[in-house]
Motif scaffolding. Sequence first.
Motif, short mmCIF file in Angstrom:
data_model
loop_
_atom_site.label_atom_id
_atom_site.label_comp_id
_atom_site.label_asym_id
_atom_site.label_seq_id
_atom_site.Cartn_x
_atom_site.Cartn_y
_atom_site.Cartn_z
N PRO A 3 -14.72 26.06 -44.73
CA PRO A 3 -15.97 25.41 -44.29
C PRO A 3 -17.01 26.37 -43.75
N PHE A 4 -16.60 27.56 -43.32
CA PHE A 4 -17.56 28.53 -42.78
C PHE A 4 -18.28 29.28 -43.91
N LEU A 5 -17.70 29.33 -45.09
CA LEU A 5 -18.29 30.04 -46.22
C LEU A 5 -18.83 29.11 -47.30
N ASN A 6 -18.28 27.91 -47.37
CA ASN A 6 -18.64 27.01 -48.44
C ASN A 6 -20.10 26.58 -48.38
N LYS A 7 -20.78 26.62 -49.51
CA LYS A 7 -22.16 26.13 -49.64
C LYS A 7 -22.23 24.92 -50.56
N GLY A 8 -21.10 24.53 -51.15
CA GLY A 8 -21.14 23.41 -52.09
C GLY A 8 -22.05 23.70 -53.26
N THR A 9 -22.90 22.76 -53.58
CA THR A 9 -23.79 22.89 -54.74
C THR A 9 -24.88 23.94 -54.54
N ALA A 10 -24.95 24.54 -53.35
CA ALA A 10 -25.98 25.56 -53.10
C ALA A 10 -25.54 26.96 -53.51
N PHE A 11 -24.30 27.16 -53.95
CA PHE A 11 -23.92 28.46 -54.47
C PHE A 11 -24.83 28.81 -55.65
N THR A 12 -25.37 30.01 -55.63
CA THR A 12 -26.26 30.44 -56.71
C THR A 12 -25.46 30.74 -57.98
N ASP A 13 -26.17 30.88 -59.09
CA ASP A 13 -25.48 31.24 -60.34
C ASP A 13 -24.76 32.57 -60.20
N ALA A 14 -25.40 33.54 -59.53
CA ALA A 14 -24.77 34.84 -59.36
C ALA A 14 -23.49 34.72 -58.53
N GLU A 15 -23.53 33.92 -57.48
CA GLU A 15 -22.34 33.72 -56.65
C GLU A 15 -21.25 33.00 -57.42
N TYR B 276 -19.76 8.99 -37.08
CA TYR B 276 -19.01 10.11 -36.51
C TYR B 276 -18.01 10.66 -37.52
N VAL B 277 -17.25 9.76 -38.15
CA VAL B 277 -16.24 10.18 -39.13
C VAL B 277 -16.91 10.90 -40.31
N TYR B 278 -18.06 10.40 -40.75
CA TYR B 278 -18.80 11.01 -41.86
C TYR B 278 -19.24 12.43 -41.48
N LEU B 279 -19.75 12.58 -40.28
CA LEU B 279 -20.22 13.89 -39.83
C LEU B 279 -19.07 14.88 -39.66
N VAL B 280 -17.94 14.42 -39.14
CA VAL B 280 -16.77 15.29 -39.01
C VAL B 280 -16.32 15.77 -40.39
N ALA B 281 -16.35 14.88 -41.36
CA ALA B 281 -15.97 15.26 -42.72
C ALA B 281 -16.92 16.31 -43.29
N LEU B 282 -18.20 16.17 -42.98
CA LEU B 282 -19.17 17.17 -43.42
C LEU B 282 -18.86 18.53 -42.79
N HIS B 283 -18.59 18.54 -41.50
CA HIS B 283 -18.24 19.79 -40.83
C HIS B 283 -17.00 20.42 -41.47
N ASP B 284 -16.03 19.59 -41.84
CA ASP B 284 -14.78 20.12 -42.39
C ASP B 284 -14.95 20.77 -43.75
N ARG B 285 -16.07 20.50 -44.42
CA ARG B 285 -16.26 21.13 -45.73
C ARG B 285 -17.42 22.12 -45.78
N ASN B 286 -18.42 21.98 -44.85
CA ASN B 286 -19.59 22.86 -44.91
C ASN B 286 -20.21 22.95 -43.52
N VAL B 287 -19.80 23.94 -42.76
CA VAL B 287 -20.25 24.10 -41.37
C VAL B 287 -21.75 24.34 -41.30
N THR B 288 -22.27 25.16 -42.19
CA THR B 288 -23.69 25.51 -42.13
C THR B 288 -24.56 24.29 -42.37
N LEU B 289 -24.24 23.50 -43.38
CA LEU B 289 -25.03 22.30 -43.66
C LEU B 289 -24.90 21.29 -42.52
N PHE B 290 -23.71 21.18 -41.95
CA PHE B 290 -23.49 20.29 -40.80
C PHE B 290 -24.46 20.64 -39.67
N TYR B 291 -24.54 21.92 -39.32
CA TYR B 291 -25.39 22.30 -38.19
C TYR B 291 -26.87 22.22 -38.55
#
Length: 545
Positions: A17-29, A67-82
């Motif tokens: 979750p600290f590195l994941n960007k989901g759909t925001a990973f660039t083509d190069a990444e 709350y549950v929805y937001l916790v799930a977001l944090h668990d997969r993408n910390v940057t987007l959560f914050y």
Amino acid sequence: MTTPLHSKRGADLLHDPFLNKGTAFTDAERDAFGLRGLLPPRVMSQDEQMERILPGVRSKPSPLEQYVYLVALHDRNVTLFYRLVMDHLEELMPILYTPTVGQACQEFGRIFRRSRGMYITAADKGHVAEVLANWPQDDIRMIVVTDGERILGLGDLGANGMGIPIGKLTLYTACAGVAPNQCLPITIDVGTNNTTLRESHSYVGLRQPRLRGAEYDELLDEFVEAVQARFPMACLQFEDFGNHNAFSLLERWRDRICTFNDDIQGTASVALAGLYSAARISGTPLRDMRLLFLGAGEAGIGIGDLVVEALCSEGLSLAEARRHCWFVDSKGLVEHSRTDLAEHKKPFAHDHAPVKTLLEAVESLKPHAIIGVSGTPNTFTKDVLEAMARERARPIVLALSNPTSKAECTALQAYSATDGRAIFASGSPFAPVTYKGKTHVPGQGNNAYIFPGVGLGVTVSASSRVTEAMFASAARTLASMVTDDDLAIGRIYPSLSRIREVSRAIAIEVATLAFDRGLARVERPADIAAAVTDAMFEPHYVSLI
């Protein structure tokens, strides 16, 4: 070829979750890290992700589901959560912390999906250092720990209390920018005396009565010493311990390690700031106020102690300063003739005839302010509030118990019973109240105004201690940021929308104190304000290649 900043690839990268960007990973990444085909093909910006996520939060039917929805977001993408939380803090803080976090703790086992933080149990005695070695991050700077005995005003929730350290550390990052990968929530599970919870099929903790006495003390000593060895630069915040343990742990460790208790010291600081602001409205300076507390536990005595320190700094003697603070507990007024007083109450036991009720105490003492830290709802009754209004043109009413269901009175009750003259603030949020054509905006005496900034200042300076002077300075700084426009609508704290600004200002003062008093363990920067700003986490994606 550029060397990647980490070694994770493919699904392992998506599951961090600290590195994941989901759909925001660039083509190069996607090409560099073996993500091609593991994600939908469209590359989305963080702004575009936000457009999808926010409606998802708002569509949920209840605060707990949000709350549950937001916790799930944090668990997969910390940057987007914050990014989401920081952009919509006023809307989401009541979901991620009080009042919703109280319900989340009560139902923690039912909504549990993925573990966060660490659990130290009574069975780990003798092996706590080995357990702490399992945490994957080494550079931990903020730890919030609870044993779950006194969660908000809800009582003993045992291991379910983990929601509180998680919530507090969320606010450290969202409100002050303490880096999320430097934060560690910990629950010390020593059992629970809540038999209903203990027998529940969904309870996640030890099914045994709460550990007491020497065994408990030895486990906590081992824990603190293991933390110092494993995370030597960390600040250890004790949270929601029972009264006896809270006072004894703070007394034992405050002058030996970098530690504080937010229930005692953070609550005190935010309350003191509120009193400073209320003085600007009422025209009565703090040194001329008489304060009456309902509740003589961690929060009440903590506020009293910090008020005393503030008054002594204005030239009053210790005895004179203490006479400004009076307490009512479950057995009546705290006064000299009582033989049942715990040690922490005795410094505030003054000469006075016995008084059994809060109403009698108000009528006898004629306080300028009543401060509710009892955890008992509806105790600021209509009679009590009317008695305050008879004696003071602008009575100060601080109903600080959390969550909302435990508040000593509501904003509407305070304004109605005082003909709109109350200066009101609460621990949990209340909506604006229109009374006789005037709209009053209640202040929220939320510790989130204080502890994130203190933590950031301690982190930047690597302070070896957290001192009372730091909390007094934080209170003055917070009060100084209340504008005349805030006071005109009855708000004695700044808007929560300014909390990053507030936290930065407090952090600068705290770090400066640490450097000035020789507590810092790093070299003093040429510009402390710039160092604080540079240390604040910003939730934006960075290139991983």
